[in-house]
Design a protein around this motif. Structure first.
Motif, PDB file in Angstrom:
ATOM      1  N   UNK A  82       9.315  12.552  22.928  1.00 30.53           N
ATOM      2  CA  UNK A  82       9.358  11.745  24.144  1.00 30.53           C
ATOM      3  C   UNK A  82      10.783  11.324  24.481  1.00 30.53           C
ATOM      4  N   UNK A  83      11.050  11.238  25.779  1.00 30.02           N
ATOM      5  CA  UNK A  83      12.258  10.595  26.295  1.00 30.02           C
ATOM      6  C   UNK A  83      11.765   9.445  27.160  1.00 30.02           C
ATOM      7  N   UNK A  84      11.874   8.230  26.633  1.00 30.51           N
ATOM      8  CA  UNK A  84      11.366   7.050  27.330  1.00 30.51           C
ATOM      9  C   UNK A  84      12.495   6.361  28.073  1.00 30.51           C
ATOM     10  N   UNK A  85      12.251   6.034  29.340  1.00 31.97           N
ATOM     11  CA  UNK A  85      13.269   5.418  30.191  1.00 31.97           C
ATOM     12  C   UNK A  85      12.852   3.985  30.516  1.00 31.97           C
ATOM     13  N   UNK A  86      13.740   3.044  30.171  1.00 29.16           N
ATOM     14  CA  UNK A  86      13.492   1.624  30.388  1.00 29.16           C
ATOM     15  C   UNK A  86      14.510   1.072  31.391  1.00 29.16           C
ATOM     16  N   UNK A  87      14.027   0.219  32.280  1.00 30.30           N
ATOM     17  CA  UNK A  87      14.915  -0.404  33.256  1.00 30.30           C
ATOM     18  C   UNK A  87      14.417  -1.779  33.669  1.00 30.30           C
ATOM     19  N   UNK A  88      13.154  -1.875  34.076  1.00 29.67           N
ATOM     20  CA  UNK A  88      12.612  -3.161  34.508  1.00 29.67           C
ATOM     21  C   UNK A  88      12.489  -4.127  33.341  1.00 29.67           C
ATOM     22  N   UNK A  89      12.230  -3.585  32.146  1.00 38.62           N
ATOM     23  CA  UNK A  89      12.128  -4.375  30.921  1.00 38.62           C
ATOM     24  C   UNK A  89      12.781  -3.599  29.786  1.00 38.62           C
ATOM     25  N   UNK A  90      13.558  -4.295  28.955  1.00 35.57           N
ATOM     26  CA  UNK A  90      14.119  -3.692  27.747  1.00 35.57           C
ATOM     27  C   UNK A  90      13.396  -4.330  26.559  1.00 35.57           C
TER      28      UNK A  90
END
Length: 334
Positions: A82-90
């Motif tokens: 998986x490549x998980x992308x976080x922005x709204x919450x870290x």
């Protein structure tokens, strides 16, 4: 005397008017903000991309349920990562973290210069990552207080990223990190048509995902070989929009330790696929003219397919999915 009384009444009126105005403004609710990648309620914050193991030994995965977007990529042996992308919450904790792959470079380049977290890579790959448009924050460059170990998990499935500490270090390093923006798609009502489905099976040579529509949760619940994919939080992983992106997968110039070639998933160019939302599947076409451009999704007539706001999962595969259609409702069952 009368003039003083009038002045006093006017002053009281102004004060009362001001109080009423303050009370009115205090009751006005602020409109929520929405993340540009996922469309869910949240900020457009700096982007953190994390490579996460996707084998049975890695489950339950940590923090993946808080990702705005998750890519499923094929790696050596036909397994997935998986490549998980976080922005709204870290999230505070994310993992288990694993090594980078060549497909990550093109996948992430459409989001700008993001923070890239991973456990390591081949020596030649490390040079490529260092020269790419990514902020290289791999474990080989960071302290064990940021890339921690979970004693309850066996190696190499025990590395857990402290997402909060990493982003704090990035801030202290004064890096100009890309903030989430439109990745090519937008959000809104589903198009007319599509096919009503209960579930879909997506396969790779040594991995499979089932996405089953939940009417109550209004999202696609994910399972692996029939086993519900639960996060460490206890929540079943899932997506409001599940994307099947048909890509060309070929051998790259890189090899694993056992000599197997590392697959390369081609995400730049054009292709076909399916957008799954609201219990329906829409056959679609995708386009991404350059590595820096976002990916757009359209119907056969060229009209845009809007995504449903919420967590998005994108399965990169070269195999045809298998759909379970929703059984038609008979008149007697109404």
């Amino acid at each position: 005397m009368r003039s003083k009384l009038i002045i006093s009444l006017l002053a009281s009126s102004i004060v009362l008017s001001g109080c009423a105005s303050d009370e009115k403004s205090a009751t006005v609710e602020e409109k929520p903000t929405f993340n540009s990648i996922s469309g869910r309620i949240g900020i457009d914050g700096p982007i953190l991309a994390v490579k996460i193991d996707d084998t049975s030994m890695a489950r339950p995965q940590i923090g993946v349920d808080e990702a705005d977007l998750v890519y499923i990529e094929q790696v050596e042996g036909g397994l997935t990562r998986l490549a998980a992308i976080f922005s709204s919450v870290i999230p505070r904790n994310i993992g288990p973290v694993r090594s980078a792959r060549i497909s990550d470079i093109d996948i992430l380049s459409q989001y700008g210069k993001v923070v890239f977290a991973y456990s390591g890579a081949q020596r030649a790959m490390l040079t490529v990552i260092g020269n790419s448009n990514l902020w290289d924050y791999g474990a080989q460059r960071q302290s064990p207080t940021i890339y921690t170990r979970d004693d309850a998990r066996p190696g190499p499935y025990d590395m857990v990223l402290r997402g909060d500490l990493l982003m704090e270090k990035v801030k202290n390093d004064q890096r100009e990190v890309a903030v989430s923006k439109s990745a090519g798609w937008s959000f809104g009502e589903a198009p007319i048509g599509g096919v009503a489905i209960d579930s879909v099976l997506v396969q790779w040579p040594a991995s499979k995902y089932e996405a089953t529509w939940s009417k109550t949760e209004k999202r696609w619940l994910l399972s692996n070989s029939g086993v519900p994919n639960l996060a460490a939080s206890g929540k079943q992983l899932g997506a409001t929009t599940f994307v099947i992106q048909n890509v060309e997968i070929s051998n790259s110039i890189y090899r694993s330790k056992d000599g197997g070639y590392t697959p390369l998933s081609e995400t730049v160019g054009t292709g076909s696929g399916y957008i799954l939302r609201d219990g329906r599947s829409f056959k679609a076409n995708w386009s991404r003219p350059t590595a820096e451009a976002g990916t757009t999704w359209t119907l056969a007539d060229g009209s845009e397919i809007k995504f449903a706001p919420g967590s998005i999962w994108i399965a990169l595969t070269d195999r045809k999915p298998s759909f379970t259609l929703t059984a038609p409702t008979s008149p007697d069952s109404k």
